[in-house]
Design a protein around this motif. Structure first.
Motif, PDB file in Angstrom:
ATOM      1  N   CYS A   1       0.826  -1.219   0.000  1.00  0.00           N
ATOM      2  CA  CYS A   1       0.000   0.000   0.000  1.00  0.00           C
ATOM      3  C   CYS A   1       0.854   1.261   0.000  1.00  0.00           C
ATOM      4  CB  CYS A   1      -0.923   0.022   1.217  1.00  0.00           C
ATOM      5  SG  CYS A   1      -2.233  -1.206   1.143  1.00  0.00           S
ATOM      6  N   GLY A   2       0.444   2.220  -0.811  1.00  0.00           N
ATOM      7  CA  GLY A   2       1.093   3.518  -0.851  1.00  0.00           C
ATOM      8  C   GLY A   2       0.058   4.620  -0.926  1.00  0.00           C
ATOM      9  N   MET A   3       0.515   5.840  -0.758  1.00  0.00           N
ATOM     10  CA  MET A   3      -0.359   7.006  -0.876  1.00  0.00           C
ATOM     11  C   MET A   3       0.248   7.935  -1.917  1.00  0.00           C
ATOM     12  SD  MET A   3      -1.584   9.693   2.060  1.00  0.00           S
ATOM     13  CE  MET A   3      -2.382  11.239   1.633  1.00  0.00           C
ATOM     14  N   HIS A   4      -0.490   8.226  -2.959  1.00  0.00           N
ATOM     15  CA  HIS A   4      -0.013   9.071  -4.048  1.00  0.00           C
ATOM     16  C   HIS A   4      -0.791  10.381  -4.057  1.00  0.00           C
ATOM     17  CE1 HIS A   4       0.814   4.940  -6.133  1.00  0.00           C
ATOM     18  NE2 HIS A   4       1.670   5.205  -5.154  1.00  0.00           N
TER      19      HIS A   4
ATOM     20  N   LEU B   1      12.579   9.463   5.216  1.00  0.00           N
ATOM     21  CA  LEU B   1      11.996   9.665   6.550  1.00  0.00           C
ATOM     22  C   LEU B   1      10.538  10.100   6.437  1.00  0.00           C
ATOM     23  CD1 LEU B   1      12.252   9.982   9.671  1.00  0.00           C
ATOM     24  CD2 LEU B   1      12.973  12.357   9.231  1.00  0.00           C
ATOM     25  N   VAL B   2      10.274  11.114   5.629  1.00  0.00           N
ATOM     26  CA  VAL B   2       8.926  11.653   5.505  1.00  0.00           C
ATOM     27  C   VAL B   2       7.976  10.638   4.882  1.00  0.00           C
ATOM     28  CG1 VAL B   2       7.527  13.434   4.355  1.00  0.00           C
ATOM     29  CG2 VAL B   2       9.694  14.054   5.426  1.00  0.00           C
ATOM     30  N   SER B   3       8.483   9.792   4.012  1.00  0.00           N
ATOM     31  CA  SER B   3       7.634   8.798   3.335  1.00  0.00           C
ATOM     32  C   SER B   3       7.072   7.759   4.298  1.00  0.00           C
ATOM     33  CB  SER B   3       8.432   8.085   2.243  1.00  0.00           C
ATOM     34  OG  SER B   3       9.317   7.121   2.796  1.00  0.00           O
ATOM     35  N   GLN B   4       7.774   7.527   5.419  1.00  0.00           N
ATOM     36  CA  GLN B   4       7.416   6.515   6.415  1.00  0.00           C
ATOM     37  C   GLN B   4       7.431   5.093   5.846  1.00  0.00           C
ATOM     38  OE1 GLN B   4       3.828   8.908   8.144  1.00  0.00           O
ATOM     39  NE2 GLN B   4       4.580   7.649   9.824  1.00  0.00           N
TER      40      GLN B   4
ATOM     41  N   PHE C   1       4.968   8.108  -0.614  1.00  0.00           N
ATOM     42  CA  PHE C   1       4.465   7.834   0.737  1.00  0.00           C
ATOM     43  C   PHE C   1       3.987   6.406   0.961  1.00  0.00           C
ATOM     44  CE2 PHE C   1       3.457  12.302  -0.292  1.00  0.00           C
ATOM     45  CZ  PHE C   1       4.272  12.918   0.643  1.00  0.00           C
ATOM     46  N   LYS C   2       4.237   5.932   2.174  1.00  0.00           N
ATOM     47  CA  LYS C   2       3.665   4.682   2.654  1.00  0.00           C
ATOM     48  C   LYS C   2       2.164   4.863   2.882  1.00  0.00           C
ATOM     49  CE  LYS C   2       3.912   0.570   4.788  1.00  0.00           C
ATOM     50  NZ  LYS C   2       4.228  -0.653   4.031  1.00  0.00           N
TER      51      LYS C   2
ATOM     52  N   LEU D   1      -3.388   4.812   7.697  1.00  0.00           N
ATOM     53  CA  LEU D   1      -4.740   5.050   8.199  1.00  0.00           C
ATOM     54  C   LEU D   1      -4.761   5.966   9.418  1.00  0.00           C
ATOM     55  CD1 LEU D   1      -6.224   1.442   7.845  1.00  0.00           C
ATOM     56  CD2 LEU D   1      -6.706   3.427   6.399  1.00  0.00           C
ATOM     57  N   ARG D   2      -3.591   6.491   9.794  1.00  0.00           N
ATOM     58  CA  ARG D   2      -3.537   7.481  10.878  1.00  0.00           C
ATOM     59  C   ARG D   2      -3.800   8.864  10.294  1.00  0.00           C
ATOM     60  NH1 ARG D   2       1.528   7.517  14.662  1.00  0.00           N
ATOM     61  NH2 ARG D   2       0.185   9.106  15.611  1.00  0.00           N
ATOM     62  N   GLU D   3      -4.753   9.564  10.850  1.00  0.00           N
ATOM     63  CA  GLU D   3      -5.126  10.861  10.278  1.00  0.00           C
ATOM     64  C   GLU D   3      -3.968  11.856  10.305  1.00  0.00           C
ATOM     65  OE1 GLU D   3      -8.684  14.207  10.487  1.00  0.00           O
ATOM     66  OE2 GLU D   3      -8.771  12.425  11.755  1.00  0.00           O
ATOM     67  N   THR D   4      -3.171  11.859  11.358  1.00  0.00           N
ATOM     68  CA  THR D   4      -2.055  12.807  11.430  1.00  0.00           C
ATOM     69  C   THR D   4      -1.029  12.538  10.320  1.00  0.00           C
ATOM     70  OG1 THR D   4      -0.964  11.380  13.070  1.00  0.00           O
ATOM     71  CG2 THR D   4      -2.279  13.233  13.897  1.00  0.00           C
ATOM     72  N   SER D   5      -0.805  11.250  10.023  1.00  0.00           N
ATOM     73  CA  SER D   5       0.137  10.916   8.954  1.00  0.00           C
ATOM     74  C   SER D   5      -0.445  11.244   7.584  1.00  0.00           C
ATOM     75  CB  SER D   5       0.500   9.431   9.028  1.00  0.00           C
ATOM     76  OG  SER D   5       1.178   9.137  10.222  1.00  0.00           O
ATOM     77  N   PHE D   6      -1.739  10.960   7.422  1.00  0.00           N
ATOM     78  CA  PHE D   6      -2.439  11.288   6.188  1.00  0.00           C
ATOM     79  C   PHE D   6      -2.317  12.787   5.898  1.00  0.00           C
ATOM     80  CE2 PHE D   6      -6.477  12.826   4.364  1.00  0.00           C
ATOM     81  CZ  PHE D   6      -6.618  12.028   3.236  1.00  0.00           C
ATOM     82  N   ARG D   7      -2.540  13.608   6.903  1.00  0.00           N
ATOM     83  CA  ARG D   7      -2.478  15.057   6.722  1.00  0.00           C
ATOM     84  C   ARG D   7      -1.033  15.537   6.589  1.00  0.00           C
ATOM     85  NH1 ARG D   7      -7.356  17.123   7.057  1.00  0.00           N
ATOM     86  NH2 ARG D   7      -9.002  16.051   8.204  1.00  0.00           N
ATOM     87  N   LYS D   8      -0.123  14.890   7.275  1.00  0.00           N
ATOM     88  CA  LYS D   8       1.296  15.239   7.156  1.00  0.00           C
ATOM     89  C   LYS D   8       1.769  15.118   5.716  1.00  0.00           C
ATOM     90  CE  LYS D   8       4.073  12.047   7.481  1.00  0.00           C
ATOM     91  NZ  LYS D   8       4.640  11.084   6.501  1.00  0.00           N
ATOM     92  N   ASN D   9       1.299  14.099   5.007  1.00  0.00           N
ATOM     93  CA  ASN D   9       1.734  13.887   3.621  1.00  0.00           C
ATOM     94  C   ASN D   9       1.295  15.041   2.717  1.00  0.00           C
ATOM     95  OD1 ASN D   9       2.766  11.478   4.523  1.00  0.00           O
ATOM     96  ND2 ASN D   9       1.152  10.214   3.638  1.00  0.00           N
ATOM     97  N   PHE D  10       0.051  15.477   2.863  1.00  0.00           N
ATOM     98  CA  PHE D  10      -0.421  16.616   2.080  1.00  0.00           C
ATOM     99  C   PHE D  10       0.352  17.886   2.440  1.00  0.00           C
ATOM    100  CE2 PHE D  10      -4.313  14.001   1.566  1.00  0.00           C
ATOM    101  CZ  PHE D  10      -4.433  14.088   0.184  1.00  0.00           C
TER     102      PHE D  10
END
Length: 234
Positions: free
Chosen positions: A50-53, A82-85, A157-158, A161-170
């Protein structure tokens, strides 16, 4: 909405409609993604597939700006990793592999495009060329995918499902967009980027929280910004 994805053996890809950064900041993560199944019935981060694009409108980039954006990501691999997790470098190598030849080709393509647009302007001032970047080349499985007609795809990005990580990526993509847009290429350094983000805590709270939670890796990146994580192929 959800659709099938070729990288997943048993799952689905979640796609959002285009929206502004302001809309993303007000996006209801729980109602859109977790409401019907909850985190306990979904997996993303604890998988290898799984990744986030994140896509950015092509019209937001000039050729010169896009080259600066690509160059920063390829230059500071430790910060990007690091940021990609991504938990394993193999995941980055499989889905968003660094490629220095890609960066060199990007430079040549952007320079050729700028020259071509200047020539068009000099030959016919009534017919203005498209000023945004129209370069299409390269592979799909690289950090910045340039194969789409209308968008630039950031693939680092990895899945999460954590909202803080989801928002961190944006917040990372938005902050890097403006940092590379507003600074000359000689000022595009990892330390300066981190300082830029810490000065924008209100705009990028989740990204700054992530930096605060990873003080030792961040210190190492500031000391050795060009260090490449072990096993990262490029």
């Amino acid at each position: 909405y959800c659709k099938r994805d070729g990288s997943l053996n048993d799952g689905f890809e979640i796609c959002t409609m285009p929206m502004t950064f302001y809309a993303i900041k007000n996006f209801n993560f729980h109602d859109a993604i977790l409401k019907y199944r909850g985190r306990e019935r979904l997996q993303s981060y604890n998988t290898t597939t799984c990744g986030m694009h994140i896509h950015i409108n092509r019209e937001a980039f000039s050729d010169h700006h896009l080259f600066k954006f690509i160059s920063f990501i390829h230059e500071f691999k430790g910060l990007i990793y690091l940021v990609s997790q991504r938990k394993k470098v193999g995941e980055m190598n499989s889905y968003a592999k660094f490629n220095n030849a890609f960066k060199d080709r990007a430079k040549k393509t952007m320079v050729d495009s700028i020259k071509h647009k200047k020539l068009q302007l000099s030959e016919d001032r009534m017919r203005k060329p498209k000023l945004h970047s129209t370069a299409h080349f390269g592979e799909k499985y690289v950090p910045i995918n340039l194969q789409h007609s209308n968008s630039i795809e950031v693939r680092i990005f990895k899945g999460n499902l954590r909202e803080t990580s989801f928002r961190k990526n944006f917040e990372f993509v938005d902050s890097l967009y403006y940092f590379t847009r507003d600074n000359p290429i000689y000022k595009l350094k990892a330390k300066e980027y981190i300082s830029y983000c810490t000065n924008e805590k209100k705009k990028y709270p989740n990204l700054n929280m992530f930096f605060a939670d990873n003080p030792e890796p961040l210190k190492n990146i500031i000391r050795f910004p060009l260090e490449v994580p072990d096993g990262l192929s490029y």
